[in-house]
Design a protein around this motif. Sequence first.
Motif, PDB file in Angstrom:
ATOM      1  N   PRO A 188       0.808  -1.228   0.000  1.00 31.93           N
ATOM      2  CA  PRO A 188       0.000   0.000   0.000  1.00 31.93           C
ATOM      3  C   PRO A 188       0.835   1.270   0.000  1.00 31.93           C
ATOM      4  O   PRO A 188       0.474   2.262  -0.646  1.00 31.93           O
ATOM      5  N   VAL A 189       1.964   1.230   0.707  1.00 29.35           N
ATOM      6  CA  VAL A 189       2.839   2.409   0.736  1.00 29.35           C
ATOM      7  C   VAL A 189       3.428   2.664  -0.643  1.00 29.35           C
ATOM      8  O   VAL A 189       3.470   3.803  -1.121  1.00 29.35           O
ATOM      9  N   LEU A 190       3.873   1.594  -1.306  1.00 27.33           N
ATOM     10  CA  LEU A 190       4.449   1.754  -2.643  1.00 27.33           C
ATOM     11  C   LEU A 190       3.406   2.273  -3.631  1.00 27.33           C
ATOM     12  O   LEU A 190       3.699   3.149  -4.457  1.00 27.33           O
ATOM     13  N   LEU A 191       2.192   1.739  -3.555  1.00 29.14           N
ATOM     14  CA  LEU A 191       1.130   2.216  -4.436  1.00 29.14           C
ATOM     15  C   LEU A 191       0.800   3.676  -4.146  1.00 29.14           C
ATOM     16  O   LEU A 191       0.547   4.471  -5.061  1.00 29.14           O
ATOM     17  N   ARG A 192       0.800   4.039  -2.876  1.00 29.87           N
ATOM     18  CA  ARG A 192       0.493   5.418  -2.480  1.00 29.87           C
ATOM     19  C   ARG A 192       1.541   6.382  -3.024  1.00 29.87           C
ATOM     20  O   ARG A 192       1.225   7.430  -3.577  1.00 29.87           O
ATOM     21  N   VAL A 193       2.810   6.011  -2.844  1.00 31.49           N
ATOM     22  CA  VAL A 193       3.902   6.862  -3.324  1.00 31.49           C
ATOM     23  C   VAL A 193       3.850   6.999  -4.849  1.00 31.49           C
ATOM     24  O   VAL A 193       4.033   8.086  -5.398  1.00 31.49           O
ATOM     25  N   THR A 194       3.568   5.888  -5.549  1.00 24.71           N
ATOM     26  CA  THR A 194       3.481   5.923  -7.013  1.00 24.71           C
ATOM     27  C   THR A 194       2.363   6.839  -7.478  1.00 24.71           C
ATOM     28  O   THR A 194       2.529   7.637  -8.410  1.00 24.71           O
ATOM     29  N   MET A 195       1.197   6.744  -6.821  1.00 25.70           N
ATOM     30  CA  MET A 195       0.068   7.575  -7.213  1.00 25.70           C
ATOM     31  C   MET A 195       0.364   9.052  -6.991  1.00 25.70           C
ATOM     32  O   MET A 195       0.118   9.898  -7.857  1.00 25.70           O
ATOM     33  N   ILE A 196       0.920   9.380  -5.821  1.00 24.27           N
ATOM     34  CA  ILE A 196       1.240  10.778  -5.517  1.00 24.27           C
ATOM     35  C   ILE A 196       2.280  11.311  -6.495  1.00 24.27           C
ATOM     36  O   ILE A 196       2.212  12.458  -6.953  1.00 24.27           O
ATOM     37  N   PHE A 197       3.249  10.466  -6.858  1.00 26.76           N
ATOM     38  CA  PHE A 197       4.282  10.881  -7.803  1.00 26.76           C
ATOM     39  C   PHE A 197       3.671  11.300  -9.134  1.00 26.76           C
ATOM     40  O   PHE A 197       3.970  12.376  -9.671  1.00 26.76           O
ATOM     41  N   PHE A 198       2.784  10.464  -9.682  1.00 30.67           N
ATOM     42  CA  PHE A 198       2.208  10.774 -10.991  1.00 30.67           C
ATOM     43  C   PHE A 198       1.206  11.924 -10.916  1.00 30.67           C
ATOM     44  O   PHE A 198       1.080  12.701 -11.865  1.00 30.67           O
ATOM     45  N   VAL A 199       0.497  12.053  -9.792  1.00 30.57           N
ATOM     46  CA  VAL A 199      -0.414  13.188  -9.633  1.00 30.57           C
ATOM     47  C   VAL A 199       0.364  14.496  -9.653  1.00 30.57           C
ATOM     48  O   VAL A 199       0.001  15.458 -10.348  1.00 30.57           O
ATOM     49  N   LEU A 200       1.475  14.550  -8.915  1.00 25.02           N
ATOM     50  CA  LEU A 200       2.289  15.760  -8.897  1.00 25.02           C
ATOM     51  C   LEU A 200       2.926  16.016 -10.256  1.00 25.02           C
ATOM     52  O   LEU A 200       3.064  17.169 -10.683  1.00 25.02           O
ATOM     53  N   LEU A 201       3.319  14.953 -10.948  1.00 26.58           N
ATOM     54  CA  LEU A 201       3.914  15.108 -12.272  1.00 26.58           C
ATOM     55  C   LEU A 201       2.925  15.754 -13.230  1.00 26.58           C
ATOM     56  O   LEU A 201       3.262  16.707 -13.953  1.00 26.58           O
ATOM     57  N   VAL A 202       1.680  15.274 -13.231  1.00 25.30           N
ATOM     58  CA  VAL A 202       0.660  15.829 -14.120  1.00 25.30           C
ATOM     59  C   VAL A 202       0.340  17.272 -13.744  1.00 25.30           C
ATOM     60  O   VAL A 202       0.247  18.157 -14.604  1.00 25.30           O
ATOM     61  N   LEU A 203       0.197  17.541 -12.447  1.00 22.14           N
ATOM     62  CA  LEU A 203      -0.172  18.886 -12.008  1.00 22.14           C
ATOM     63  C   LEU A 203       0.919  19.905 -12.319  1.00 22.14           C
ATOM     64  O   LEU A 203       0.640  21.029 -12.738  1.00 22.14           O
ATOM     65  N   LEU A 240       2.658  19.284   2.112  1.00 21.89           N
ATOM     66  CA  LEU A 240       1.506  18.389   1.963  1.00 21.89           C
ATOM     67  C   LEU A 240       1.951  16.982   1.572  1.00 21.89           C
ATOM     68  O   LEU A 240       1.425  15.986   2.083  1.00 21.89           O
ATOM     69  N   VAL A 241       2.919  16.905   0.694  1.00 22.72           N
ATOM     70  CA  VAL A 241       3.405  15.597   0.257  1.00 22.72           C
ATOM     71  C   VAL A 241       4.118  14.884   1.400  1.00 22.72           C
ATOM     72  O   VAL A 241       3.938  13.683   1.621  1.00 22.72           O
ATOM     73  N   ALA A 242       4.927  15.622   2.148  1.00 19.42           N
ATOM     74  CA  ALA A 242       5.676  15.008   3.246  1.00 19.42           C
ATOM     75  C   ALA A 242       4.749  14.411   4.293  1.00 19.42           C
ATOM     76  O   ALA A 242       5.041  13.368   4.881  1.00 19.42           O
ATOM     77  N   GLU A 243       3.610  15.057   4.536  1.00 17.48           N
ATOM     78  CA  GLU A 243       2.685  14.573   5.554  1.00 17.48           C
ATOM     79  C   GLU A 243       1.892  13.359   5.095  1.00 17.48           C
ATOM     80  O   GLU A 243       1.456  12.550   5.916  1.00 17.48           O
ATOM     81  N   ASN A 244       1.694  13.215   3.792  1.00 17.72           N
ATOM     82  CA  ASN A 244       0.809  12.173   3.292  1.00 17.72           C
ATOM     83  C   ASN A 244       1.502  11.131   2.428  1.00 17.72           C
ATOM     84  O   ASN A 244       0.844  10.219   1.935  1.00 17.72           O
ATOM     85  N   LEU A 245       2.809  11.263   2.248  1.00 21.31           N
ATOM     86  CA  LEU A 245       3.487  10.424   1.272  1.00 21.31           C
ATOM     87  C   LEU A 245       3.464   8.947   1.636  1.00 21.31           C
ATOM     88  O   LEU A 245       3.051   8.104   0.850  1.00 21.31           O
ATOM     89  N   ALA A 246       3.909   8.618   2.835  1.00 24.59           N
ATOM     90  CA  ALA A 246       4.114   7.206   3.182  1.00 24.59           C
ATOM     91  C   ALA A 246       3.293   6.756   4.379  1.00 24.59           C
ATOM     92  O   ALA A 246       3.581   5.709   4.959  1.00 24.59           O
ATOM     93  N   ASP A 247       2.301   7.519   4.772  1.00 21.08           N
ATOM     94  CA  ASP A 247       1.469   7.141   5.910  1.00 21.08           C
ATOM     95  C   ASP A 247       0.158   6.544   5.388  1.00 21.08           C
ATOM     96  O   ASP A 247      -0.744   7.274   4.982  1.00 21.08           O
ATOM     97  N   PRO A 248       0.028   5.234   5.398  1.00 23.89           N
ATOM     98  CA  PRO A 248      -1.181   4.610   4.839  1.00 23.89           C
ATOM     99  C   PRO A 248      -2.433   4.877   5.657  1.00 23.89           C
ATOM    100  O   PRO A 248      -3.546   4.616   5.187  1.00 23.89           O
ATOM    101  N   GLU A 249      -2.294   5.367   6.877  1.00 24.95           N
ATOM    102  CA  GLU A 249      -3.460   5.612   7.716  1.00 24.95           C
ATOM    103  C   GLU A 249      -4.157   6.925   7.366  1.00 24.95           C
ATOM    104  O   GLU A 249      -5.315   7.139   7.743  1.00 24.95           O
ATOM    105  N   LYS A 250      -3.460   7.809   6.669  1.00 26.72           N
ATOM    106  CA  LYS A 250      -4.072   9.082   6.279  1.00 26.72           C
ATOM    107  C   LYS A 250      -4.783   8.916   4.941  1.00 26.72           C
ATOM    108  O   LYS A 250      -4.210   8.382   3.990  1.00 26.72           O
ATOM    109  N   PRO A 251      -6.028   9.369   4.841  1.00 29.22           N
ATOM    110  CA  PRO A 251      -6.774   9.222   3.578  1.00 29.22           C
ATOM    111  C   PRO A 251      -6.150  10.047   2.461  1.00 29.22           C
ATOM    112  O   PRO A 251      -5.666  11.156   2.672  1.00 29.22           O
ATOM    113  N   VAL A 252      -6.199   9.489   1.278  1.00 28.21           N
ATOM    114  CA  VAL A 252      -5.568  10.136   0.127  1.00 28.21           C
ATOM    115  C   VAL A 252      -6.485  11.178  -0.508  1.00 28.21           C
ATOM    116  O   VAL A 252      -6.019  12.220  -0.972  1.00 28.21           O
ATOM    117  N   LEU A 253      -7.775  10.917  -0.524  1.00 31.32           N
ATOM    118  CA  LEU A 253      -8.699  11.790  -1.250  1.00 31.32           C
ATOM    119  C   LEU A 253      -8.692  13.233  -0.733  1.00 31.32           C
ATOM    120  O   LEU A 253      -8.679  14.167  -1.546  1.00 31.32           O
TER     121      LEU A 253
END
Length: 240
Positions: free
Chosen positions: A4-19, A45-58
């Motif tokens: 889940p952490v790897l998937l979270r980091v990957t998603m955030i990476f591509f979201v920031l890349l697009v934005l 914002l990224v540092a707080e939510n990057l690798a913490d699976p307990e924090k919601p992504v949405l």
Amino acid sequence: MILPVLLRVTMIFFVLLVLTRLAGKKQLSQSTYFDFITAIAVGDLVAENLADPEKPVLPWLAGTVLWFALTIALDLTVLKNRPIAKLMEGEPSVVIENGRILEKNLARNFLRVDDLLARLRAQGHFNPSDVEFAIFETDGTVSVLAKSQARPVTPRDLGLFTEYEGVTRELVMEGRVIQSNLKAINLSEEWLRAELLRLGYDDLQQVFYAAVDSQGKLFVDGYCDRISGSRVQIADKGPH
């Protein structure tokens, strides 16, 4: 737990890349103070939510998208509205006029005379009296117009005719032919291969870089530079 952490980091990476792609590109020297604040805020914002699976992504995703949307909207507003652009980015200020330093404009821009002189020296102007105008730009750089007596002589000053130089076109990069550049100048890959063969390159994989200038002269740099040894020593070998 790791997946889940790897998937979270990957998603955030591509979201920031697009934005960041949507937000456009600026050189660091062209960034405003607000761009700097945006980078800090998004990084926090990224540092707080990057690798913490307990924090919601949405919620993070919604907040980040809104921040970038507001940033893009502000950039478009600045692009269309000159008064707002002046308010947000400021205006250039003349700090030297006809060889005289304007102290009030220096103070208004919080620029010390030592900083001004250092920026002049960086552009090759060691004497302020040789400067016709120096303008402190909104991005913090200083644009300098030297007096005519202190400028380098150009072919125009001497009345000399110069040929058109144009832009050099890259034809091969790391062994790969850039077909779009060949088509743009009406050359074929067969011509390129024939020229390379004439210069001793029978395989494209031997060519690291090749380019042609507006006069049709081909420059080639191979992976094997055919230099037995350089006489120029840069590294400090220390005492022998």
